[in-house]
Design an enzyme around this catalytic site. Sequence first.
Site, PDB file in Angstrom:
ATOM      1  N   ALA A 218      -3.847   0.099  10.059  1.00  0.00           N
ATOM      2  CA  ALA A 218      -5.375   0.041  10.010  1.00  0.00           C
ATOM      3  C   ALA A 218      -6.416   0.165   9.047  1.00  0.00           C
ATOM      4  O   ALA A 218      -7.576   0.001   9.372  1.00  0.00           O
ATOM      5  CB  ALA A 218      -5.418   1.296  10.739  1.00  0.00           C
ATOM      6  N   GLY A 219      -5.632   0.034   8.162  1.00  0.00           N
ATOM      7  CA  GLY A 219      -7.156   0.073   7.293  1.00  0.00           C
ATOM      8  C   GLY A 219      -7.225  -2.030   7.111  1.00  0.00           C
ATOM      9  O   GLY A 219      -7.488  -2.367   7.297  1.00  0.00           O
TER      10      GLY A 219
ATOM     11  N   GLY B  74      -4.292  -3.534   6.159  1.00  0.00           N
ATOM     12  CA  GLY B  74      -3.764  -3.738   7.391  1.00  0.00           C
ATOM     13  C   GLY B  74      -3.490  -4.712   8.289  1.00  0.00           C
ATOM     14  O   GLY B  74      -3.085  -4.542   8.949  1.00  0.00           O
TER      15      GLY B  74
ATOM     16  N   ASP C 241      -0.244   4.575  10.787  1.00  0.00           N
ATOM     17  CA  ASP C 241      -1.356   4.842   9.675  1.00  0.00           C
ATOM     18  C   ASP C 241      -1.767   6.250   9.777  1.00  0.00           C
ATOM     19  O   ASP C 241      -1.476   6.575  11.451  1.00  0.00           O
ATOM     20  CB  ASP C 241      -2.882   3.878  10.088  1.00  0.00           C
ATOM     21  CG  ASP C 241      -3.704   4.053   8.692  1.00  0.00           C
ATOM     22  OD1 ASP C 241      -4.108   5.238   8.281  1.00  0.00           O
ATOM     23  OD2 ASP C 241      -4.096   3.078   8.344  1.00  0.00           O
TER      24      ASP C 241
ATOM     25  N   ARG D 206      -7.873   0.820 -11.363  1.00  0.00           N
ATOM     26  CA  ARG D 206      -6.601   0.800 -10.198  1.00  0.00           C
ATOM     27  C   ARG D 206      -5.876   2.140 -10.745  1.00  0.00           C
ATOM     28  O   ARG D 206      -5.437   2.819  -9.559  1.00  0.00           O
ATOM     29  CB  ARG D 206      -6.223  -0.553 -10.419  1.00  0.00           C
ATOM     30  CG  ARG D 206      -6.309  -1.488  -9.701  1.00  0.00           C
ATOM     31  CD  ARG D 206      -5.567  -3.069 -10.181  1.00  0.00           C
ATOM     32  NE  ARG D 206      -5.702  -3.839  -9.362  1.00  0.00           N
ATOM     33  CZ  ARG D 206      -6.730  -5.384  -9.959  1.00  0.00           C
ATOM     34  NH1 ARG D 206      -6.940  -4.348 -11.762  1.00  0.00           N
ATOM     35  NH2 ARG D 206      -7.159  -6.296 -10.026  1.00  0.00           N
TER      36      ARG D 206
ATOM     37  N   ASN E  63      -3.117   8.371  -3.916  1.00  0.00           N
ATOM     38  CA  ASN E  63      -1.994   7.260  -4.018  1.00  0.00           C
ATOM     39  C   ASN E  63      -0.916   7.387  -4.504  1.00  0.00           C
ATOM     40  O   ASN E  63      -0.307   6.942  -3.304  1.00  0.00           O
ATOM     41  CB  ASN E  63      -2.334   5.763  -4.171  1.00  0.00           C
ATOM     42  CG  ASN E  63      -3.419   4.901  -3.981  1.00  0.00           C
ATOM     43  OD1 ASN E  63      -4.136   6.159  -2.687  1.00  0.00           O
ATOM     44  ND2 ASN E  63      -4.061   3.673  -4.355  1.00  0.00           N
TER      45      ASN E  63
ATOM     46  N   ASP F 281      -2.585 -12.233  -7.296  1.00  0.00           N
ATOM     47  CA  ASP F 281      -2.427 -12.855  -8.821  1.00  0.00           C
ATOM     48  C   ASP F 281      -2.372 -14.179  -9.173  1.00  0.00           C
ATOM     49  O   ASP F 281      -2.906 -14.792 -10.090  1.00  0.00           O
ATOM     50  CB  ASP F 281      -1.961 -11.857 -10.063  1.00  0.00           C
ATOM     51  CG  ASP F 281      -2.287 -10.855 -10.515  1.00  0.00           C
ATOM     52  OD1 ASP F 281      -3.602 -10.256  -9.887  1.00  0.00           O
ATOM     53  OD2 ASP F 281      -1.496  -9.364  -9.917  1.00  0.00           O
TER      54      ASP F 281
ATOM     55  N   ARG G 124      -4.653 -16.160  -7.131  1.00  0.00           N
ATOM     56  CA  ARG G 124      -5.621 -16.834  -7.620  1.00  0.00           C
ATOM     57  C   ARG G 124      -5.705 -17.093  -8.603  1.00  0.00           C
ATOM     58  O   ARG G 124      -6.903 -18.340  -8.785  1.00  0.00           O
ATOM     59  CB  ARG G 124      -6.734 -14.960  -7.603  1.00  0.00           C
ATOM     60  CG  ARG G 124      -6.594 -14.285  -7.530  1.00  0.00           C
ATOM     61  CD  ARG G 124      -7.708 -13.475  -7.870  1.00  0.00           C
ATOM     62  NE  ARG G 124      -7.991 -11.738  -6.874  1.00  0.00           N
ATOM     63  CZ  ARG G 124      -7.683 -10.737  -7.100  1.00  0.00           C
ATOM     64  NH1 ARG G 124      -7.300 -10.414  -7.803  1.00  0.00           N
ATOM     65  NH2 ARG G 124      -8.716  -9.712  -5.589  1.00  0.00           N
TER      66      ARG G 124
ATOM     67  N   HIS H 115       0.313  -5.569 -12.631  1.00  0.00           N
ATOM     68  CA  HIS H 115      -0.811  -5.801 -11.666  1.00  0.00           C
ATOM     69  C   HIS H 115      -2.266  -5.371 -12.779  1.00  0.00           C
ATOM     70  O   HIS H 115      -2.019  -4.159 -10.686  1.00  0.00           O
ATOM     71  CB  HIS H 115      -0.656  -5.886 -10.230  1.00  0.00           C
ATOM     72  CG  HIS H 115      -2.099  -5.902  -9.688  1.00  0.00           C
ATOM     73  ND1 HIS H 115      -2.386  -7.060  -8.738  1.00  0.00           N
ATOM     74  CD2 HIS H 115      -2.881  -5.320  -8.647  1.00  0.00           C
ATOM     75  CE1 HIS H 115      -3.936  -7.248  -8.137  1.00  0.00           C
ATOM     76  NE2 HIS H 115      -3.374  -6.137  -8.276  1.00  0.00           N
TER      77      HIS H 115
ATOM     78  N   MET I 157      -5.991 -10.634  -0.023  1.00  0.00           N
ATOM     79  CA  MET I 157      -4.907  -9.458  -0.340  1.00  0.00           C
ATOM     80  C   MET I 157      -3.695  -9.806   0.950  1.00  0.00           C
ATOM     81  O   MET I 157      -3.334  -9.765   1.085  1.00  0.00           O
ATOM     82  CB  MET I 157      -4.791  -8.066  -0.739  1.00  0.00           C
ATOM     83  CG  MET I 157      -4.222  -7.359  -0.703  1.00  0.00           C
ATOM     84  SD  MET I 157      -2.806  -7.893  -2.184  1.00  0.00           S
ATOM     85  CE  MET I 157      -1.293  -7.962  -1.392  1.00  0.00           C
TER      86      MET I 157
HETATM   87  N1  NAD Z   1      -1.359  -5.384  -4.756  1.00  0.00           N
HETATM   88  C1  NAD Z   1      -2.814  -6.165  -4.886  1.00  0.00           C
HETATM   89  O1  NAD Z   1      -3.009  -7.134  -5.316  1.00  0.00           O
HETATM   90  C2  NAD Z   1      -4.034  -5.087  -4.512  1.00  0.00           C
HETATM   91  C3  NAD Z   1      -4.488  -5.653  -3.603  1.00  0.00           C
HETATM   92  C4  NAD Z   1      -6.136  -5.406  -2.905  1.00  0.00           C
HETATM   93  C5  NAD Z   1      -5.446  -4.051  -2.240  1.00  0.00           C
HETATM   94  N2  NAD Z   1      -4.571  -3.172  -3.038  1.00  0.00           N
HETATM   95  C6  NAD Z   1      -4.234  -1.671  -2.886  1.00  0.00           C
HETATM   96  O2  NAD Z   1      -4.273  -1.312  -0.784  1.00  0.00           O
HETATM   97  C7  NAD Z   1      -4.570  -0.801  -1.214  1.00  0.00           C
HETATM   98  C8  NAD Z   1      -5.193  -0.042   0.667  1.00  0.00           C
HETATM   99  O3  NAD Z   1      -6.368  -0.874  -0.018  1.00  0.00           O
HETATM  100  P1  NAD Z   1      -7.620  -1.417   1.667  1.00  0.00           P
HETATM  101  O4  NAD Z   1      -8.022  -2.517   0.817  1.00  0.00           O
HETATM  102  O5  NAD Z   1      -6.620  -1.288   2.541  1.00  0.00           O
HETATM  103  O6  NAD Z   1      -7.852  -0.142   1.571  1.00  0.00           O
HETATM  104  P2  NAD Z   1      -8.917   0.605   3.106  1.00  0.00           P
HETATM  105  O7  NAD Z   1      -8.854   1.967   2.415  1.00  0.00           O
HETATM  106  O8  NAD Z   1      -9.135  -0.300   3.874  1.00  0.00           O
HETATM  107  O9  NAD Z   1      -6.896   1.101   3.795  1.00  0.00           O
HETATM  108  C9  NAD Z   1      -5.966   1.967   3.714  1.00  0.00           C
HETATM  109  C10 NAD Z   1      -5.524   2.433   4.710  1.00  0.00           C
HETATM  110  O10 NAD Z   1      -4.364   2.929   3.692  1.00  0.00           O
HETATM  111  C11 NAD Z   1      -4.147   4.090   5.684  1.00  0.00           C
HETATM  112  N3  NAD Z   1      -3.615   5.531   4.794  1.00  0.00           N
HETATM  113  C12 NAD Z   1      -4.073   6.583   4.162  1.00  0.00           C
HETATM  114  N4  NAD Z   1      -3.502   7.664   3.503  1.00  0.00           N
HETATM  115  C13 NAD Z   1      -1.980   7.204   4.844  1.00  0.00           C
HETATM  116  C14 NAD Z   1      -0.606   7.470   4.091  1.00  0.00           C
HETATM  117  N5  NAD Z   1      -0.182   8.957   3.827  1.00  0.00           N
HETATM  118  N6  NAD Z   1      -0.007   7.461   5.785  1.00  0.00           N
HETATM  119  C15 NAD Z   1       0.002   5.788   6.496  1.00  0.00           C
HETATM  120  N7  NAD Z   1      -1.448   5.818   5.910  1.00  0.00           N
HETATM  121  C16 NAD Z   1      -2.817   5.754   5.328  1.00  0.00           C
HETATM  122  C17 NAD Z   1      -5.858   4.886   5.192  1.00  0.00           C
HETATM  123  O11 NAD Z   1      -5.967   5.205   7.016  1.00  0.00           O
HETATM  124  C18 NAD Z   1      -5.938   3.195   5.840  1.00  0.00           C
HETATM  125  O12 NAD Z   1      -5.829   2.540   6.556  1.00  0.00           O
HETATM  126  C19 NAD Z   1      -5.195   0.152  -1.962  1.00  0.00           C
HETATM  127  O13 NAD Z   1      -4.956   1.211  -3.102  1.00  0.00           O
HETATM  128  C20 NAD Z   1      -6.091  -0.627  -3.508  1.00  0.00           C
HETATM  129  O14 NAD Z   1      -5.790  -0.971  -4.312  1.00  0.00           O
HETATM  130  C21 NAD Z   1      -3.356  -4.024  -4.264  1.00  0.00           C
HETATM  131  O1  LMR Z   2      -8.592  -4.616  -7.374  1.00  0.00           O
HETATM  132  C1  LMR Z   2      -8.137  -4.085  -6.942  1.00  0.00           C
HETATM  133  O2  LMR Z   2      -8.613  -2.671  -6.966  1.00  0.00           O
HETATM  134  C2  LMR Z   2      -7.742  -4.742  -5.911  1.00  0.00           C
HETATM  135  C3  LMR Z   2      -6.349  -5.568  -6.375  1.00  0.00           C
HETATM  136  O3  LMR Z   2      -5.622  -5.178  -6.890  1.00  0.00           O
HETATM  137  C4  LMR Z   2      -7.117  -6.596  -6.454  1.00  0.00           C
HETATM  138  O4  LMR Z   2      -6.388  -7.287  -7.371  1.00  0.00           O
HETATM  139  O5  LMR Z   2      -7.599  -7.550  -5.731  1.00  0.00           O
END
Ligand code: NAD
Ligand code: LMR
Length: 356
Positions: A53-54, A57, A77, A130, A137, A193, A196, A220, A271
């Site tokens: 739901a995020g 997500g 979620d 991060r 997290n 990455d 981009r 990352h 993402m």
């Molecule tokens: N790997 C990558 O390249 C990359 C890129 C962008 C973001 N991210 C990471 O992805 C994560 C999510 O980012 P976002 O923008 O979607 O955040 P967000 O806050 O919009 O969404 C996160 C979702 O996770 C849910 N959540 C929280 N705790 C939970 C649990 N215990 N079980 C299930 N769901 C749960 C929340 O309710 C929310 O809906 C962050 O940690 C962010 O840093 C990683």
């Molecule tokens: O930068 C962030 O915190 C989110 C993600 O890891 C990204 O690369 O966009």
Amino acid sequence: MEFSSEANQRIARISAHLYPPNLQMEENSCLRQAKCRAKGGAAGFKVAILGAAGGIGQPLAMLMKINPLVSVLHLYDVVNTPGVTADISHMDTGAVVRGFLGQPQLENALTGMDLVIIPAGVPRKPGMTRDDLFNINAGIVRTLCEGIAKCCPNATVNLISNPVNSTVPIAAEVFKKAGTYDPKKLLGVTMLDVVRANTFVAEVLGLDPRDVDVPVVGGHAGVTILPLLSQVKPPCSFTQEETEYLTNRIQNGGTEVVEAKAGAGSATLSMAYAAVKFADACLRGLRGDAGVVECAFVASQVTELPFFASKVRLGRQGAEEIFQLGPLNEYERIGLEKAKKELAGSIQKGISFSKK
Ligand SMILES: NC(=O)c1ccc[n+]([C@@H]2O[C@H](COP(=O)([O-])OP(=O)(O)OC[C@H]3O[C@@H](n4cnc5c(N)ncnc54)[C@H](O)[C@@H]3O)[C@@H](O)[C@H]2O)c1
Ligand SMILES: O=C(O)C[C@H](O)C(=O)O
């Protein structure tokens, strides 16, 4: 609308199968009738999104619902999944969508899954690294991975939650403790990455980004994101100034978005696109397609570190082959040393957390 008793029984049977009582969202008999007659979901993989739901997500769920390799899509979620599920489920594509809300439904969300994608957790705000997300997290990832170990121990896991450099080692420790660890099936998602890097390099070269392939290795976060500009396809060369500009922009792409969003989160749309590109590659590998190669943060012997991002070949067993880095130029060799130094600490932090 009237149904014969035979039809009603058939509806009830199929509905009970698709929507066991503890999974059911509100529905009426007309809706059940529609589900009964719906086609789709016949052949394909079962995929769960945890954190569906995020910001990531939701678009990720939408894009996975379009993916023809997906037959069943579970959206889990701790908030808002009924609405997201109802919304996505109206898309006229094959995958059957089911929603799961809160910890008591985690096991049902995971049972039988082939691929689990995890974007659950908090995102950065301006001024944060991060690693600042670790305290929240790490626990979320641990709990979700305990569920995976119990309910779908053979699933491939695509881990997006940050800090990826630490959350992947945490997940590995959880699976080891449960006796289910298969290093080939645990993949930290570094695809953004690469996405981009392809975009920024294409801008500099005046090419279509779809024709550009930049390997990005290491990890990352910041300096651990190491684009190998000497190995760009199609072959090309860069001035020192271009190399520094591109490396810096690729390493700070996440921060660029965090600052532009000014407190409203980090990259979500690009993402989701990258996550789907990577998940689709994993599913094609699981299907048995040959030559599926992408970068990912995996258990590795490419360097002395236990985890490292590099090109991997995705197959029926997950990351079946991990490629060496290939020849690096002097600039990349210096970058590699910096990346390894920071990565070592982040990996250790994840392992120590799991052993507490
Ligand atoms: N790997 C990558 O390249 C990359 C890129 C962008 C973001 N991210 C990471 O992805 C994560 C999510 O980012 P976002 O923008 O979607 O955040 P967000 O806050 O919009 O969404 C996160 C979702 O996770 C849910 N959540 C929280 N705790 C939970 C649990 N215990 N079980 C299930 N769901 C749960 C929340 O309710 C929310 O809906 C962050 O940690 C962010 O840093 C990683
Ligand atoms: O930068 C962030 O915190 C989110 C993600 O890891 C990204 O690369 O966009």
